[in-house]
Write an enzyme that holds these catalytic residues in place. Structure first.
Site, PDB file in Angstrom:
ATOM      1  NE  ARG A 115     -12.023  -3.699   3.747  1.00 35.08           N
ATOM      2  CZ  ARG A 115     -11.693  -3.863   2.460  1.00 35.08           C
ATOM      3  NH1 ARG A 115     -10.954  -4.880   2.091  1.00 35.08           N
ATOM      4  NH2 ARG A 115     -12.084  -2.986   1.550  1.00 35.08           N
ATOM      5  CG  HIS A 145      -4.658  -1.252  -7.407  1.00 37.13           C
ATOM      6  ND1 HIS A 145      -3.484  -1.586  -8.023  1.00 37.13           N
ATOM      7  CD2 HIS A 145      -4.334  -0.287  -6.525  1.00 37.13           C
ATOM      8  CE1 HIS A 145      -2.499  -0.834  -7.545  1.00 37.13           C
ATOM      9  NE2 HIS A 145      -2.997  -0.037  -6.626  1.00 37.13           N
ATOM     10  CB  VAL A 155      -0.915   0.021   1.251  1.00 37.35           C
ATOM     11  CG1 VAL A 155      -1.823   1.244   1.236  1.00 37.35           C
ATOM     12  CG2 VAL A 155      -1.762  -1.250   1.339  1.00 37.35           C
ATOM     13  NE  ARG A 171      -5.924   2.390  -3.610  1.00 41.66           N
ATOM     14  CZ  ARG A 171      -6.084   3.383  -2.748  1.00 41.66           C
ATOM     15  NH1 ARG A 171      -7.143   3.384  -1.951  1.00 41.66           N
ATOM     16  NH2 ARG A 171      -5.214   4.366  -2.675  1.00 41.66           N
ATOM     17  CD  GLN A 226       3.912  -2.190  -5.903  1.00 39.75           C
ATOM     18  OE1 GLN A 226       4.450  -1.388  -5.135  1.00 39.75           O
ATOM     19  NE2 GLN A 226       3.363  -1.838  -7.039  1.00 39.75           N
ATOM     20  N   GLY A 267     -10.828  -6.935  -0.917  1.00 43.10           N
ATOM     21  CA  GLY A 267     -12.057  -7.324  -0.225  1.00 43.10           C
ATOM     22  C   GLY A 267     -11.838  -8.108   1.056  1.00 43.10           C
TER      23      GLY A 267
HETATM   24  C1  GLV Z   1      -1.439   2.891  -5.447  1.00 40.04           C
HETATM   25  O1  GLV Z   1      -0.408   3.288  -5.083  1.00 40.04           O
HETATM   26  C2  GLV Z   1      -2.756   3.324  -5.085  1.00 40.04           C
HETATM   27  O2  GLV Z   1      -2.910   4.462  -4.630  1.00 40.04           O
HETATM   28  O3  GLV Z   1      -3.694   2.534  -5.248  1.00 40.04           O
END
Ligand code: GLV
Length: 392
Positions: free
Chosen positions: A312, A277, A79, A280, A128, A310
């Site tokens: 959680r 993602h 992240v 996102r 990553q 997803g």
């Molecule tokens: C990646 O870095 C994002 O903000 O999803």
């Protein structure tokens, strides 16, 4: 210390304690957030089969992910900007993951640098990669990750351009935050966060600032992405990167069976991660859990198939494993923990997930995560979707 019984407790604390722009960054999906929502709501459609009078002593959640022994098959998803959720965030999360016995994966867009995380941890973590137009810079990232002892490379395939998250634009997201009036007002309510930030020197994108050339605004994720990410990324380049790395390779961001087949045929990774993602990127894309069964069939055992987006709860992990995933990844769950309480918060998130997984597994009449299969689930008819002209 507050009593934490579920991931939602950590989310509430995160929201209260971290600056709004960073909480919003973590909590956003792109555009209408349909995919972001469905990543969770599709898990809710699947029910568990309660079984009784089954000896449940001697249970185990231990597993392997690309050869590594893990306390449970759940890795911390990469992240961006987590060192902004809490000072020194990536170091703290990597330490928590190491102590717990699950893999931590450092994002290219982290605040703490690869070297800094390596210096403050004992076991190898994973790295990553976002591929950049600047090939030298990309190669340098690979060399730095190798020198830091990273033992798996996660290549992200679904972010050559950034999906729009409205709140990031409205909040003027940067790392560190630019001192506008709304930001200053917000920070005035987050004293503890601010004091910790003042005490650390880690406030910039640590893998980038001081390493990349010709950058116009190294504090803005959206500017950096637009200017530097390689929009020409294709399978040939992914293969070259995998070869250049030469070790364990995981391809992240696959959501279509046809792409899964190509990934295996053209790159031959150790694992692929079914992911959108966290909702996102392409809003309107299918949820990861719905995409999973078709991808498992397409891969047909030729590499591990992991699921991200997803997850959680431990019940989500159980459902994903039973639907055919070899392992799971979760981003927001540990980021809530970090934003809530730093390292103990990340540990708490992992403890919640482990306990939920273990108890749910027992109540489904199984003793080992390796024994989870479709027969522990009640999956609604047509769950994978019956799409016209859908890829199969
Ligand atoms: C990646 O870095 C994002 O903000 O999803």
């Amino acid at each position: 210390m507050p009593v934490i019984t579920e991931i939602e407790d950590l989310k509430r604390l995160h929201r209260r304690r971290a600056p709004r722009m960073f909480y919003d960054y973590a909590e956003s999906g792109s555009w209408t957030e349909q995919t972001f929502r469905e990543n969770s709501s599709d898990f809710d459609l699947i029910r568990l089969r309660q079984r009784v009078a089954v000896d449940m002593e001697g249970r185990s959640t231990a597993a392997r992910m690309v050869g590594r022994e893990v306390a449970m098959p759940v890795a911390l998803s990469p992240v961006g900007l987590t060192g902004m959720q809490h000072a020194d965030g990536e170091i703290l999360a990597a330490q928590a993951a190491e102590a717990f016995g699950v893999p931590f994966c450092l994002s290219t867009m982290s605040i703490c640098s690869i070297e800094d995380v390596a210096e403050h941890t004992r076991k190898p973590f994973w790295f990553q990669l976002y591929t950049m137009r600047d090939e030298e810079f990309t190669s340098a990232l690979l060399s730095r990750a190798r020198a830091a002892g990273c033992d798996a490379l996660v290549i992200t395939l679904d972010l050559q351009i950034l999906g729009q998250r409205h709140r990031d634009l409205k909040n003027g997201l940067t790392a560190p935050p630019k001192m506008t009036v709304p930001t200053m007002l917000d920070l005035s309510r987050r004293w503890a966060w601010g004091m910790r930030m003042l005490r650390t020197r880690r406030r910039f994108f640590g893998n980038i600032v001081g390493h990349a050339k010709g950058v116009t605004d190294a504090s803005s994720l959206s500017v950096w992405t637009a200017e530097q990410f390689d929009q020409r990324l294709d399978w040939a380049k992914v293969r070259r990167l995998a070869e250049e790395w030469g070790g364990t390779v995981i391809l992240k961001g696959i959501l279509d069976p046809e792409d899964a087949r190509r990934a295996v045929d053209e790159v031959g990774p150790d694992a692929i991660i079914v992911s959108n993602h966290g909702g996102r990127q392409l809003d309107g894309a299918i949820s990861s859990i719905r995409a999973l069964p078709g991808i498992v069939r397409a891969v047909d055992g030729r590499c591990e198939v992991h699921l991200d987006s997803g997850i959680r709860s431990g019940q989500d992990v159980l459902k994903a494993l039973a639907m055919g995933a070899d392992a799971c990844w979760s981003g927001r769950a540990w980021v809530y923990g970090l934003g809530a309480m730093g390292k103990p918060g990340v540990t708490a998130a992992l403890e919640v997930i482990l306990k939920e997984l273990d108890v749910s597994m027992a109540l489904c009449g199984r003793k080992d995560v390796a024994d989870l299969d479709r027969s522990v689930l009640l999956v609604p008819k047509g769950f994978e979707g019956e799409w016209e002209d859908g890829a199969a």
